[in-house]
Design a protein around this motif. Structure first.
Motif, PDB file in Angstrom:
ATOM      1  N   UNK A  36      -2.587 -23.115 -47.690  1.00  0.00           N
ATOM      2  CA  UNK A  36      -2.484 -21.992 -46.927  1.00  0.00           C
ATOM      3  C   UNK A  36      -2.471 -22.448 -45.360  1.00  0.00           C
ATOM      4  N   UNK A  37      -3.071 -23.573 -45.160  1.00  0.00           N
ATOM      5  CA  UNK A  37      -2.960 -24.317 -43.712  1.00  0.00           C
ATOM      6  C   UNK A  37      -1.517 -24.755 -43.391  1.00  0.00           C
ATOM      7  N   UNK A  38      -0.825 -25.454 -44.549  1.00  0.00           N
ATOM      8  CA  UNK A  38       0.594 -25.810 -44.464  1.00  0.00           C
ATOM      9  C   UNK A  38       1.547 -24.789 -44.408  1.00  0.00           C
ATOM     10  N   UNK A  39       1.304 -23.632 -44.931  1.00  0.00           N
ATOM     11  CA  UNK A  39       2.226 -22.681 -44.847  1.00  0.00           C
ATOM     12  C   UNK A  39       2.138 -22.097 -43.302  1.00  0.00           C
ATOM     13  N   UNK A  40       0.997 -21.880 -42.900  1.00  0.00           N
ATOM     14  CA  UNK A  40       0.630 -21.276 -41.361  1.00  0.00           C
ATOM     15  C   UNK A  40       1.430 -22.343 -40.476  1.00  0.00           C
ATOM     16  N   UNK A  41       1.174 -23.683 -40.706  1.00  0.00           N
ATOM     17  CA  UNK A  41       1.895 -24.536 -39.896  1.00  0.00           C
ATOM     18  C   UNK A  41       3.313 -24.569 -39.945  1.00  0.00           C
ATOM     19  N   UNK A  42       3.907 -24.240 -41.150  1.00  0.00           N
ATOM     20  CA  UNK A  42       5.532 -24.313 -41.458  1.00  0.00           C
ATOM     21  C   UNK A  42       6.115 -22.961 -41.043  1.00  0.00           C
ATOM     22  N   UNK A  43       5.346 -21.915 -40.606  1.00  0.00           N
ATOM     23  CA  UNK A  43       5.905 -20.665 -40.117  1.00  0.00           C
ATOM     24  C   UNK A  43       6.827 -20.984 -38.788  1.00  0.00           C
ATOM     25  N   UNK A  44       8.080 -20.387 -38.731  1.00  0.00           N
ATOM     26  CA  UNK A  44       8.575 -20.442 -37.564  1.00  0.00           C
ATOM     27  C   UNK A  44       7.912 -19.427 -36.490  1.00  0.00           C
ATOM     28  N   UNK A  45       7.900 -20.111 -35.306  1.00  0.00           N
ATOM     29  CA  UNK A  45       7.168 -19.108 -34.184  1.00  0.00           C
ATOM     30  C   UNK A  45       8.213 -18.003 -33.962  1.00  0.00           C
ATOM     31  N   UNK A  46       7.601 -16.832 -33.669  1.00  0.00           N
ATOM     32  CA  UNK A  46       8.377 -15.626 -33.223  1.00  0.00           C
ATOM     33  C   UNK A  46       8.730 -15.794 -31.947  1.00  0.00           C
ATOM     34  N   UNK A  47       9.827 -15.759 -31.664  1.00  0.00           N
ATOM     35  CA  UNK A  47      10.523 -16.022 -30.054  1.00  0.00           C
ATOM     36  C   UNK A  47      10.217 -14.689 -29.250  1.00  0.00           C
ATOM     37  N   UNK A  48       9.847 -14.785 -27.983  1.00  0.00           N
ATOM     38  CA  UNK A  48       9.680 -13.679 -27.373  1.00  0.00           C
ATOM     39  C   UNK A  48      11.141 -13.181 -26.600  1.00  0.00           C
ATOM     40  N   UNK A  49      11.379 -11.974 -26.739  1.00  0.00           N
ATOM     41  CA  UNK A  49      12.614 -11.438 -26.381  1.00  0.00           C
ATOM     42  C   UNK A  49      12.267 -10.300 -25.101  1.00  0.00           C
TER      43      UNK A  49
END
Length: 81
Positions: A36-49
């Protein structure tokens, strides 16, 4: 694969208690927690538009915006605060 980890005693007690409460082995609980921790770290950040509203006016401005004093006078006269 077997490995050895040095864990904080209180953390290990909480992990064992939670695993027991969830009806899973400590190994399974730790695997899921790490995954769970690894998956959270590997999620791409949602870019602010930035999407400001666009308003099209139908009249020319009531003041010459290139004249700073006239603009300030206009803003002061029409202050709604």
């Amino acid at each position: 694969m077997k490995t050895t980890l040095n864990l904080n005693d209180q953390l290990l007690r909480q992990a064992k208690k939670t695993a027991r409460r969830q009806g899973v082995t400590l190994t399974r609980f730790m695997e899921e927690a790490i995954q769970s921790r690894i998956m959270t770290l590997n999620e791409p950040e949602k870019k602010y538009k930035f999407a400001p509203p666009i308003v099209r006016g139908t009249k020319p401005p009531a003041v010459d915006v290139s004249d700073r004093e006239a603009l300030y006078d206009f803003l002061d006269a029409n202050d709604r605060g």
